[in-house]
Design a protein around this motif. Structure first.
Motif, PDB file in Angstrom:
ATOM      1  N   ASP A  22      10.328   7.148   8.343  1.00  0.00           N
ATOM      2  CA  ASP A  22       9.555   7.989   7.429  1.00  0.00           C
ATOM      3  C   ASP A  22       8.295   7.267   6.962  1.00  0.00           C
ATOM      4  O   ASP A  22       7.241   7.897   6.790  1.00  0.00           O
ATOM      5  N   MET A  23       8.395   5.976   6.753  1.00  0.00           N
ATOM      6  CA  MET A  23       7.211   5.180   6.414  1.00  0.00           C
ATOM      7  C   MET A  23       6.171   5.274   7.528  1.00  0.00           C
ATOM      8  O   MET A  23       4.979   5.518   7.278  1.00  0.00           O
ATOM      9  N   TYR A  24       6.637   5.085   8.743  1.00  0.00           N
ATOM     10  CA  TYR A  24       5.719   5.090   9.897  1.00  0.00           C
ATOM     11  C   TYR A  24       5.089   6.470  10.080  1.00  0.00           C
ATOM     12  O   TYR A  24       3.882   6.598  10.335  1.00  0.00           O
ATOM     13  N   GLN A  25       5.909   7.508   9.929  1.00  0.00           N
ATOM     14  CA  GLN A  25       5.417   8.864  10.168  1.00  0.00           C
ATOM     15  C   GLN A  25       4.511   9.361   9.045  1.00  0.00           C
ATOM     16  O   GLN A  25       3.515  10.049   9.301  1.00  0.00           O
ATOM     17  N   GLU A  26       4.818   9.014   7.812  1.00  0.00           N
ATOM     18  CA  GLU A  26       4.064   9.510   6.669  1.00  0.00           C
ATOM     19  C   GLU A  26       2.751   8.761   6.449  1.00  0.00           C
ATOM     20  O   GLU A  26       1.740   9.355   6.089  1.00  0.00           O
ATOM     21  N   PHE A  27       2.760   7.439   6.646  1.00  0.00           N
ATOM     22  CA  PHE A  27       1.612   6.629   6.235  1.00  0.00           C
ATOM     23  C   PHE A  27       0.929   5.852   7.362  1.00  0.00           C
ATOM     24  O   PHE A  27      -0.186   5.364   7.176  1.00  0.00           O
ATOM     25  N   ASP A  41       0.807  -1.227   0.000  1.00  0.00           N
ATOM     26  CA  ASP A  41       0.000   0.000   0.000  1.00  0.00           C
ATOM     27  C   ASP A  41       0.834   1.269   0.000  1.00  0.00           C
ATOM     28  O   ASP A  41       0.359   2.312  -0.459  1.00  0.00           O
ATOM     29  N   TYR A  42       2.055   1.188   0.514  1.00  0.00           N
ATOM     30  CA  TYR A  42       2.930   2.360   0.563  1.00  0.00           C
ATOM     31  C   TYR A  42       4.373   1.893   0.342  1.00  0.00           C
ATOM     32  O   TYR A  42       4.738   0.767   0.686  1.00  0.00           O
ATOM     33  N   ILE A  43       5.195   2.794  -0.209  1.00  0.00           N
ATOM     34  CA  ILE A  43       6.611   2.485  -0.408  1.00  0.00           C
ATOM     35  C   ILE A  43       7.457   3.698  -0.030  1.00  0.00           C
ATOM     36  O   ILE A  43       7.129   4.835  -0.393  1.00  0.00           O
ATOM     37  N   THR A  44       8.525   3.443   0.702  1.00  0.00           N
ATOM     38  CA  THR A  44       9.574   4.446   0.895  1.00  0.00           C
ATOM     39  C   THR A  44      10.900   3.813   0.493  1.00  0.00           C
ATOM     40  O   THR A  44      11.110   2.611   0.672  1.00  0.00           O
ATOM     41  N   GLY A  45      11.800   4.615  -0.069  1.00  0.00           N
ATOM     42  CA  GLY A  45      13.073   4.062  -0.518  1.00  0.00           C
ATOM     43  C   GLY A  45      14.167   5.095  -0.561  1.00  0.00           C
ATOM     44  O   GLY A  45      13.916   6.302  -0.659  1.00  0.00           O
ATOM     45  N   THR A  46      15.386   4.605  -0.479  1.00  0.00           N
ATOM     46  CA  THR A  46      16.571   5.447  -0.552  1.00  0.00           C
ATOM     47  C   THR A  46      17.496   4.923  -1.633  1.00  0.00           C
ATOM     48  O   THR A  46      17.685   3.707  -1.757  1.00  0.00           O
ATOM     49  N   SER A  47      18.065   5.823  -2.446  1.00  0.00           N
ATOM     50  CA  SER A  47      19.077   5.484  -3.436  1.00  0.00           C
ATOM     51  C   SER A  47      18.570   4.407  -4.398  1.00  0.00           C
ATOM     52  O   SER A  47      17.576   4.612  -5.084  1.00  0.00           O
ATOM     53  N   ALA A  48      19.236   3.235  -4.460  1.00  0.00           N
ATOM     54  CA  ALA A  48      18.753   2.166  -5.338  1.00  0.00           C
ATOM     55  C   ALA A  48      17.348   1.750  -4.943  1.00  0.00           C
ATOM     56  O   ALA A  48      16.535   1.383  -5.801  1.00  0.00           O
ATOM     57  N   GLY A  49      17.047   1.819  -3.652  1.00  0.00           N
ATOM     58  CA  GLY A  49      15.686   1.520  -3.187  1.00  0.00           C
ATOM     59  C   GLY A  49      14.683   2.526  -3.693  1.00  0.00           C
ATOM     60  O   GLY A  49      13.516   2.188  -3.942  1.00  0.00           O
ATOM     61  N   ALA A  50      15.113   3.784  -3.879  1.00  0.00           N
ATOM     62  CA  ALA A  50      14.232   4.801  -4.446  1.00  0.00           C
ATOM     63  C   ALA A  50      13.965   4.518  -5.916  1.00  0.00           C
ATOM     64  O   ALA A  50      12.839   4.698  -6.403  1.00  0.00           O
ATOM     65  N   LEU A  51      14.981   4.055  -6.646  1.00  0.00           N
ATOM     66  CA  LEU A  51      14.800   3.734  -8.063  1.00  0.00           C
ATOM     67  C   LEU A  51      13.835   2.569  -8.241  1.00  0.00           C
ATOM     68  O   LEU A  51      12.875   2.661  -9.016  1.00  0.00           O
ATOM     69  N   LEU A  75       0.391   8.516  -7.229  1.00  0.00           N
ATOM     70  CA  LEU A  75       0.981   7.410  -7.971  1.00  0.00           C
ATOM     71  C   LEU A  75       0.173   6.131  -7.777  1.00  0.00           C
ATOM     72  O   LEU A  75      -0.749   6.073  -6.954  1.00  0.00           O
ATOM     73  N   PHE A  76       0.549   5.103  -8.504  1.00  0.00           N
ATOM     74  CA  PHE A  76      -0.114   3.812  -8.360  1.00  0.00           C
ATOM     75  C   PHE A  76       0.004   3.313  -6.921  1.00  0.00           C
ATOM     76  O   PHE A  76      -0.948   2.768  -6.348  1.00  0.00           O
ATOM     77  N   ILE A  77       1.172   3.499  -6.323  1.00  0.00           N
ATOM     78  CA  ILE A  77       1.399   3.238  -4.894  1.00  0.00           C
ATOM     79  C   ILE A  77       1.939   4.527  -4.284  1.00  0.00           C
ATOM     80  O   ILE A  77       2.951   5.058  -4.757  1.00  0.00           O
ATOM     81  N   PRO A  78       1.309   5.083  -3.265  1.00  0.00           N
ATOM     82  CA  PRO A  78       1.854   6.275  -2.604  1.00  0.00           C
ATOM     83  C   PRO A  78       3.311   6.047  -2.211  1.00  0.00           C
ATOM     84  O   PRO A  78       3.669   4.982  -1.687  1.00  0.00           O
ATOM     85  N   PHE A  79       4.143   7.068  -2.440  1.00  0.00           N
ATOM     86  CA  PHE A  79       5.589   6.846  -2.431  1.00  0.00           C
ATOM     87  C   PHE A  79       6.318   8.020  -1.788  1.00  0.00           C
ATOM     88  O   PHE A  79       5.896   9.175  -1.880  1.00  0.00           O
ATOM     89  N   ARG A  80       7.437   7.714  -1.124  1.00  0.00           N
ATOM     90  CA  ARG A  80       8.350   8.721  -0.608  1.00  0.00           C
ATOM     91  C   ARG A  80       9.782   8.245  -0.854  1.00  0.00           C
ATOM     92  O   ARG A  80      10.072   7.051  -0.801  1.00  0.00           O
ATOM     93  N   CYS A  81      10.676   9.196  -1.124  1.00  0.00           N
ATOM     94  CA  CYS A  81      12.093   8.827  -1.220  1.00  0.00           C
ATOM     95  C   CYS A  81      12.939   9.884  -0.525  1.00  0.00           C
ATOM     96  O   CYS A  81      12.473  10.989  -0.224  1.00  0.00           O
ATOM     97  N   ILE A  82      14.199   9.532  -0.284  1.00  0.00           N
ATOM     98  CA  ILE A  82      15.073  10.326   0.575  1.00  0.00           C
ATOM     99  C   ILE A  82      16.278  10.832  -0.202  1.00  0.00           C
ATOM    100  O   ILE A  82      16.924  10.078  -0.943  1.00  0.00           O
ATOM    101  N   GLY A  83      16.589  12.118  -0.037  1.00  0.00           N
ATOM    102  CA  GLY A  83      17.819  12.696  -0.544  1.00  0.00           C
ATOM    103  C   GLY A  83      18.627  13.256   0.601  1.00  0.00           C
ATOM    104  O   GLY A  83      18.237  13.155   1.780  1.00  0.00           O
ATOM    105  N   SER A  84      19.773  13.887   0.276  1.00  0.00           N
ATOM    106  CA  SER A  84      20.632  14.446   1.326  1.00  0.00           C
ATOM    107  C   SER A  84      21.055  15.857   0.954  1.00  0.00           C
ATOM    108  O   SER A  84      21.419  16.127  -0.198  1.00  0.00           O
TER     109      SER A  84
END
Length: 762
Positions: free
Chosen positions: A217-222, A51-61, A156-165
């Motif tokens: 971030d997953m827990y806080q956002e969704f 239902d939700y996805i969060t990812g960083t770097s390759a995980g974001a891609l 999006l098809f799945i609500p999504f968040r990703c992380i930058g620095s």
């Protein structure tokens, strides 16, 4: 009453199951991050909802591609494709490499770009690979999902968040809206490997620097009911006094928390063994490892997650979402990072070549990659703004190349044909970009100086004028010595000086047409016998000429030397008018002569690597010359001015009478065995068939009978294609060379490129 109570309990349980939401967290990890694809495959196969996805770097891609409506199998097909391997190595598909930008090949091995203002700290490269092609493909894959005035990642098809620095504040950045391809690209900007991008005036780097596992971030956002984490990374070990890399890694990163912020969840940790951050040739193994690691924990996941989503249901929802994606149709271009004149040149002359022209993706890609290959452009980052009429505005953030370039290279061999190379250039990019350049080759065998200017025209297709001045010198020895034995004195020396004005125009992405006018002087110094001493005076033939010429060229080869794939074709013709002057030396037998010479020639070459079977590639070469060139005063001068058949580079480092003629046909086969990535065994053999061989009768040149003689030559090389040039061990064979008394076999170890500045009229 009992039935009512049971019904209520059942209904509440059913509602709870239906309401149960699952969040998926992907860590960073470079090439190891492709294990997340295996996790997705396993979850979908077992009907586990996401239902939700969060990812960083390759995980974001990976997470961004899934969230934008791609299935795990589609994602796997993308990352397993040869195109993705090119993107990972900052290369582009061979069919999009521009022939006109590859015309002036030289022996460059490494280069450095320099700025005008701050030579030291602004001139050092900030990244190893240029991701411009990757950025364009990511735009096409995930950049078309957001619609006019709706840029929330919840759409999006799945609500999504990703992380930058943000390396300025040393804090992570959460991306929840905007251009999806920009957010994902920013999240995967590994320091010193991929160039950073600017988002909302912030220079964004890899999210893994400060938050490599966005579970909080997953827990806080969704606030999902259950979290599934996929972690393929780890915190760096404490730095040690004698380990520089451990110190640098700890300076640039903060330890991440790889645990979940709640009890309702599970972390999958695939054991990827020796797969490293940049091992992009191990993607298949990483995917399978992620899949198997998820299957091992599937019982626990199913026990905690009661809700199921069938394959049919998710495919139906995915198809409905994808049907609403906008096809790329660019009606407006906005260029950032350059001034007004440069903006007009890019947007009108290179991308939108016609007034009110709409660009689809295929047309955009061709022109975009052509622009990217220009020596004036360092990188381009694209985003799309969706307009109200279902078309898009393309926004290009352009970084201009630093104006000064210094390059070094050459060819370094165990034979006495070592040649160094140095070049400098200055590029100026305005309405009509221009580049001034100079290069020099230096060595006992070959020396050269070349000065030139490329003046690009504001035409719809890429074209430029090129005035140039060239001095070449070849000094041939009487032996094929290695560095273990001294070479004998020179016996044939060729000098040429010429100026040329050429006009080059791109006729397609893979072809170009050149017309030029050349004026110059060739001076050949030679001994007509093998019995000469150092004190003897050589004969000398000079030829003062002017010559118009044309050349059509198709270049689709995958390397500038020792290619293993692609096609090359050239049609080359010149008319030559000149004056020959021959002065005899101390061993001469004739009087000095002066004669007018006129002739023209046609030369054609066709090379094609047409068969690939596993690790084996087969190619062929066909070459022919037809020239009505008259003979010069003596045999040696005539052979020196004749066309040479040089199918592999080492032939050009020796003087072989039997492979020179005014009219000839030739051909051969190239067998390439790729033993390992970048390691080739190359075996090639050729036949040289003079239509009429040039023969020596009492010191004068004469024509032999038609097709009377033919000669063979062959080469076997073990070549490792390093990042900067070919390293090889080569054994060559040349058929009968009685007149030069050369050995038919020669062996050498070498590194670099055997590429010379172009000759004036050959």
């Amino acid at each position: 009453m009992k039935k009512i109570i049971l019904f209520i309990i059942f209904s509440l349980a059913t509602l709870q199951i239906q309401a149960q939401k699952v969040g998926l967290v992907f860590s960073g990890g470079g090439a190891t991050g492709f294990a997340h694809i295996g996790v997705l495959k396993a979850l979908e196969e077992n009907n586990i909802p996401i239902d939700y996805i969060t990812g960083t770097s390759a995980g974001a891609l990976i997470g961004g591609m899934y969230a934008s409506g791609l299935s795990p199998l589609e994602i796997e097909a993308i990352v397993m494709s040869s195109k993705f391997q090119l993107m990972a190595n900052a290369e582009i598909e061979n069919e999009f490499e521009s022939a006109i930008y590859r015309q002036n090949k030289d022996a460059e091995i490494v280069s450095l770009r320099l700025s005008k203002d701050s030579i030291l700290h602004k001139s050092l490269p900030t990244n190893l690979l240029n991701p411009t092609f990757l950025d364009l493909e990511v735009l096409n894959v995930i950049g078309r999902n957001l619609y006019a005035r709706n840029t929330s990642f919840d759409s999006l098809f799945i609500p999504f968040r990703c992380i930058g620095s943000n390396i300025s504040t040393k804090k992570s950045i959460l991306f929840d809206h905007g251009n999806l391809n920009a957010a994902v690209r920013g999240s995967m900007t590994y320091p010193f490997f991929i160039s950073p991008i600017i988002i909302d005036d912030i220079l964004v780097f890899d999210g893994g620097l400060y938050n490599n596992f966005p579970a909080f971030d997953m827990y806080q956002e969704f606030s999902p009911d259950y979290i599934i984490g996929s972690n393929v990374s780890y915190n760096e070990e404490a730095p040690t006094a004698d380990d520089l890399m451990s110190q640098i890694k700890n300076m640039f990163s903060t330890h991440s928390n790889y645990t979940l912020p709640c009890k309702e969840g599970i972390v999958i940790e695939p054991n990827l063994g020796d797969v490293g951050t940049f091992d992009f040739d191990e993607i298949e193994a990483a995917i399978e490892t992620g899949y198997q690691a998820t299957i091992l924990k599937m019982d626990s996941i199913k026990e905690a997650v009661q809700r199921r989503v069938s394959h049919e249901e998710i495919e139906k929802s995915r198809a409905a979402f994808n049907s609403k994606k906008a096809e790329i149709k660019i009606t407006n271009i906005k260029v950032l990072g350059v001034d007004e004149d440069e903006r007009i040149f890019i947007s009108r002359k290179l991308l939108q070549r016609k007034e009110n022209e709409d660009l689809d993706y295929n047309t955009l890609k061709k022109r975009y990659l052509n622009l990217y290959q220009s020596e004036h452009i360092l990188s381009i980052f694209p985003t799309i703004n969706h307009l109200t009429d279902s078309t898009q505005q393309l926004v290009l953030d352009v970084r201009k190349e630093k104006p000064f370039k210094i390059a070094v290279g050459g060819h370094y061999s165990s034979r006495p044909v070592n040649t160094g190379f140095l070049s400098v250039s200055y590029s100026h990019f305005k309405i009509s970009p221009l580049t001034a350049y100079a290069n020099s080759y230096f060595g006992k065998f070959y020396g050269s100086i070349k000065l030139g200017l490329k003046f690009y025209l504001p035409t719809r297709t890429t074209s430029y004028f090129e005035p140039q001045f060239v001095k070449n010198r070849w000094d041939y020895f009487r032996s094929l010595a290695t560095f273990f034995e001294p070479s004998k004195p020179s016996y044939k020396v060729q000098n040429e000086t010429y100026w040329r004005l050429a006009y080059h125009v791109e006729t397609s992405s893979k072809s170009s047409f050149t017309i030029d006018f050349t004026n110059g002087t060739n001076i050949d110094e030679y001994n007509q016998t093998e019995n000469f001493a150092l004190g003897d005076t050589a004969d000398q033939t000079s030829f003062l000429y002017y010559s118009p010429g044309i050349k059509f060229e198709i270049d689709n080869l995958n390397r500038k030397q020792f290619a293993s794939a692609g096609t090359y074709f050239s049609f080359y013709s010149r008319f030559i008018h000149g004056i020959e002057t021959t002065q005899t030396g101390s061993q001469g037998i004739d009087n000095d002569v002066k004669s007018y010479r006129n002739w023209m020639f046609i030369k054609m070459n066709y090379t094609n690597y047409l068969i690939q079977r596993g690790l084996y590639r087969l190619g062929f070469l066909l070459e022919g010359v037809y020239s009505i060139q008259p003979f010069f005063d003596n045999y040696t001068a005539s052979v020196l001015s004749a066309h040479a058949f040089q199918p592999f580079p080492d032939v050009s480092t020796g003087f072989y009478n039997d492979f020179r003629a005014n009219k000839y046909l030739s051909g051969g086969l190239m067998n390439v065995f790729t033993l390992k990535d970048k390691l080739d065994l190359r075996v090639e053999a050729y036949i040289f068939q003079p239509i009429q061989r040039i023969i020596n009768i009492d010191g004068k040149a004469n024509e032999d009978d038609l097709f009377k003689s033919r000669f063979g030559l062959a080469s076997a090389s073990l070549i490792y294609h390093t990042m900067i040039g070919p390293l090889r061990a080569t054994l060559n064979y040349y058929d009968s060379q009685s007149e030069t008394q050369a050995e038919p076999w020669s062996f050498q170890l070498s590194f670099g490129y055997i590429i010379f500045n172009e000759k004036g009229i050959q």
